[in-house]
Design a protein around this motif. Structure first.
Motif, PDB file in Angstrom:
ATOM      1  N   ARG A 185       9.399  -6.102   1.040  1.00  0.00           N
ATOM      2  CA  ARG A 185       7.992  -6.481   1.020  1.00  0.00           C
ATOM      3  C   ARG A 185       7.153  -5.277   1.408  1.00  0.00           C
ATOM      4  O   ARG A 185       7.577  -4.453   2.213  1.00  0.00           O
ATOM      5  N   VAL A 186       5.955  -5.198   0.869  1.00  0.00           N
ATOM      6  CA  VAL A 186       5.027  -4.126   1.213  1.00  0.00           C
ATOM      7  C   VAL A 186       3.749  -4.761   1.728  1.00  0.00           C
ATOM      8  O   VAL A 186       3.228  -5.707   1.140  1.00  0.00           O
ATOM      9  N   LYS A 187       3.249  -4.276   2.869  1.00  0.00           N
ATOM     10  CA  LYS A 187       2.032  -4.831   3.444  1.00  0.00           C
ATOM     11  C   LYS A 187       0.837  -4.496   2.559  1.00  0.00           C
ATOM     12  O   LYS A 187       0.789  -3.434   1.936  1.00  0.00           O
ATOM     13  N   GLU A 188      -0.119  -5.403   2.558  1.00  0.00           N
ATOM     14  CA  GLU A 188      -1.268  -5.201   1.684  1.00  0.00           C
ATOM     15  C   GLU A 188      -2.153  -4.045   2.153  1.00  0.00           C
ATOM     16  O   GLU A 188      -2.990  -3.564   1.390  1.00  0.00           O
ATOM     17  N   ASP A 189      -1.974  -3.582   3.400  1.00  0.00           N
ATOM     18  CA  ASP A 189      -2.737  -2.424   3.869  1.00  0.00           C
ATOM     19  C   ASP A 189      -1.919  -1.135   3.795  1.00  0.00           C
ATOM     20  O   ASP A 189      -2.254  -0.138   4.442  1.00  0.00           O
ATOM     21  N   ALA A 190      -0.830  -1.146   3.015  1.00  0.00           N
ATOM     22  CA  ALA A 190       0.001   0.054   2.869  1.00  0.00           C
ATOM     23  C   ALA A 190      -0.820   1.195   2.286  1.00  0.00           C
ATOM     24  O   ALA A 190      -1.611   1.005   1.359  1.00  0.00           O
ATOM     25  N   SER A 191      -0.640   2.380   2.835  1.00  0.00           N
ATOM     26  CA  SER A 191      -1.398   3.539   2.377  1.00  0.00           C
ATOM     27  C   SER A 191      -0.862   4.051   1.046  1.00  0.00           C
ATOM     28  O   SER A 191       0.305   3.831   0.696  1.00  0.00           O
ATOM     29  N   ILE A 192      -1.736   4.727   0.305  1.00  0.00           N
ATOM     30  CA  ILE A 192      -1.341   5.323  -0.975  1.00  0.00           C
ATOM     31  C   ILE A 192      -0.259   6.378  -0.721  1.00  0.00           C
ATOM     32  O   ILE A 192      -0.376   7.201   0.183  1.00  0.00           O
ATOM     33  N   GLY A 193       0.789   6.314  -1.504  1.00  0.00           N
ATOM     34  CA  GLY A 193       1.908   7.239  -1.341  1.00  0.00           C
ATOM     35  C   GLY A 193       3.099   6.620  -0.635  1.00  0.00           C
ATOM     36  O   GLY A 193       4.153   7.250  -0.549  1.00  0.00           O
ATOM     37  N   THR A 194       2.943   5.374  -0.142  1.00  0.00           N
ATOM     38  CA  THR A 194       4.070   4.701   0.507  1.00  0.00           C
ATOM     39  C   THR A 194       5.183   4.446  -0.504  1.00  0.00           C
ATOM     40  O   THR A 194       4.955   3.870  -1.568  1.00  0.00           O
ATOM     41  N   ALA A 195       6.396   4.900  -0.190  1.00  0.00           N
ATOM     42  CA  ALA A 195       7.531   4.750  -1.103  1.00  0.00           C
ATOM     43  C   ALA A 195       8.068   3.317  -1.061  1.00  0.00           C
ATOM     44  O   ALA A 195       8.272   2.754   0.012  1.00  0.00           O
ATOM     45  N   ILE A 196       8.270   2.736  -2.233  1.00  0.00           N
ATOM     46  CA  ILE A 196       8.772   1.369  -2.349  1.00  0.00           C
ATOM     47  C   ILE A 196      10.238   1.363  -2.781  1.00  0.00           C
ATOM     48  O   ILE A 196      11.032   0.558  -2.313  1.00  0.00           O
ATOM     49  N   ALA A 197      10.599   2.272  -3.688  1.00  0.00           N
ATOM     50  CA  ALA A 197      11.967   2.281  -4.214  1.00  0.00           C
ATOM     51  C   ALA A 197      12.273   3.652  -4.797  1.00  0.00           C
ATOM     52  O   ALA A 197      11.362   4.450  -5.080  1.00  0.00           O
ATOM     53  N   PHE A 198      13.572   3.930  -4.955  1.00  0.00           N
ATOM     54  CA  PHE A 198      14.035   5.110  -5.675  1.00  0.00           C
ATOM     55  C   PHE A 198      14.533   4.669  -7.050  1.00  0.00           C
ATOM     56  O   PHE A 198      15.212   3.646  -7.176  1.00  0.00           O
ATOM     57  N   VAL A 199      14.193   5.436  -8.075  1.00  0.00           N
ATOM     58  CA  VAL A 199      14.588   5.126  -9.447  1.00  0.00           C
ATOM     59  C   VAL A 199      15.306   6.342 -10.027  1.00  0.00           C
ATOM     60  O   VAL A 199      14.810   7.466  -9.938  1.00  0.00           O
TER      61      VAL A 199
END
Length: 329
Positions: A86-100
């Motif tokens: 899950r990612v918080k709705e206030d996550a800053s730009i550039g926050t890594a979610i996954a590696f592809v």
């Protein structure tokens, strides 16, 4: 007969080649008899023997090198490693979610892969290294507008014709307390019939208060441990749990080890001695008692009136004690 030539595959080094290739004995034409996969083997070495039909035949050998040309027959493979469920709705730009990562078994341009997000979402792919990407936040998130995103990642090779693969990543947006409550109506009219009982619930909006600000306590030296020096009481104007008060001692300075000298019963407010006192070593010392209610959040006796002095408060929020020792007669 001596001029007729017979072609065969040499037994030397044939291995499994006779399962893949065959040679026409008269023409010498070599053909594959099974499908050849470039990704399994991109070259073959075949030994061919030519012999005449004489009674005592003469033979000759040749080495045939077969190079397999790649055909774009493999689609790119996409591997996703999630970092956050899950990612918080206030996550800053550039926050890594996954590696592809992407991989294509073909070679040359057939194995060159381009990867991108194919739908409109507030995320983007950042290239870390060849065929390795990070999926990062690229815009503001708002759970109240979009509680999740189904991100479509497409990988396409540069073959002709090109092949592509698609992988989907589900990102859940978790809530952050960023919205004030509001009423759906500006004014509400309530009509109550006579003889009806209205019960109001308490809100913890009152801090405990002591009835006195400064107290002098006289203690005879060598009094036994456990002597009750005084019982304090603080009143809380709230109701139920909001009015239940507990007591604690606050040091007035850093020179007196109060924790080894006195204690207060958190429920009854009784202050007791933890040691016997020696008039010749210490004649007086000071400390404060603080009262805290059981509301949520709790209010303390110094929360609402922290600027009042010990002597000026009519209803003090802390009680200041001065213990004076006198010599045993």
């Amino acid at each position: 007969m001596n001029g007729q030539v017979l072609y065969t595959l040499s037994a030397i080094g044939r291995g499994k080649l006779n399962e893949l290739f065959a040679i026409d004995g008269k023409s010498g034409t070599v053909r594959n008899i099974k499908n050849i996969d470039f990704e399994e083997n991109n070259a073959f070495e075949i030994r061919v023997q030519a012999s005449d039909r004489a009674i005592f035949p003469m033979t000759s050998h040749a080495k045939l090198l077969i190079e397999v040309l790649d055909v774009n027959d493999n689609s790119p493979e996409i591997t996703v490693t999630s970092l956050l469920n899950r990612v918080k709705e206030d996550a800053s730009i550039g926050t890594a979610i996954a590696f592809v990562s992407v991989f294509d078994r073909d070679s040359g341009k057939n194995g060159i892969v381009n990867c991108k997000i194919s739908n409109t979402v507030p995320f983007k792919l950042e290239l870390n290294y060849k065929n390795y990407y990070s999926l990062v936040v690229d815009g503001a998130l708002d759970r109240e507008r979009a509680a999740h995103y189904n991100i479509s990642i497409r990988a396409t090779d540069e073959g002709n014709p090109s092949l592509s693969s698609i992988s989907f990543i589900l990102v859940i947006v978790s809530d952050v307390n960023d919205n004030n409550p509001y009423f759906t109506e500006n004014a509400i009219h309530v009509f109550i019939k006579e003889n009806k009982i209205i019960i109001l619930s308490d809100v913890n909006d009152n801090a405990p208060q002591f009835s006195e600000a400064v107290t002098n306590m006289y203690v005879r030296e060598n009094s036994p441990v456990g002597t009750v020096l005084k019982a304090v009481y603080a009143n809380d104007a709230d109701a139920s749990e909001n009015s239940m008060v507990s007591y604690s001692i606050i040091s007035n300075n850093n020179f007196v080890p109060l924790s080894t000298m006195i204690d207060v019963n958190s429920e009854t407010g009784k202050i007791v001695s933890l040691q016997t006192f020696n008039y010749e070593e210490m004649k007086t010392f000071q400390f404060k008692v603080q009262a805290t209610d059981s509301g949520v959040p709790p209010l303390r006796s110094n929360d609402l009136y922290s600027n009042r002095t010990y002597f000026a408060a009519h209803l003090p929020n802390q009680i200041f004690f001065s213990i004076i020792l006198f010599s045993k007669i």
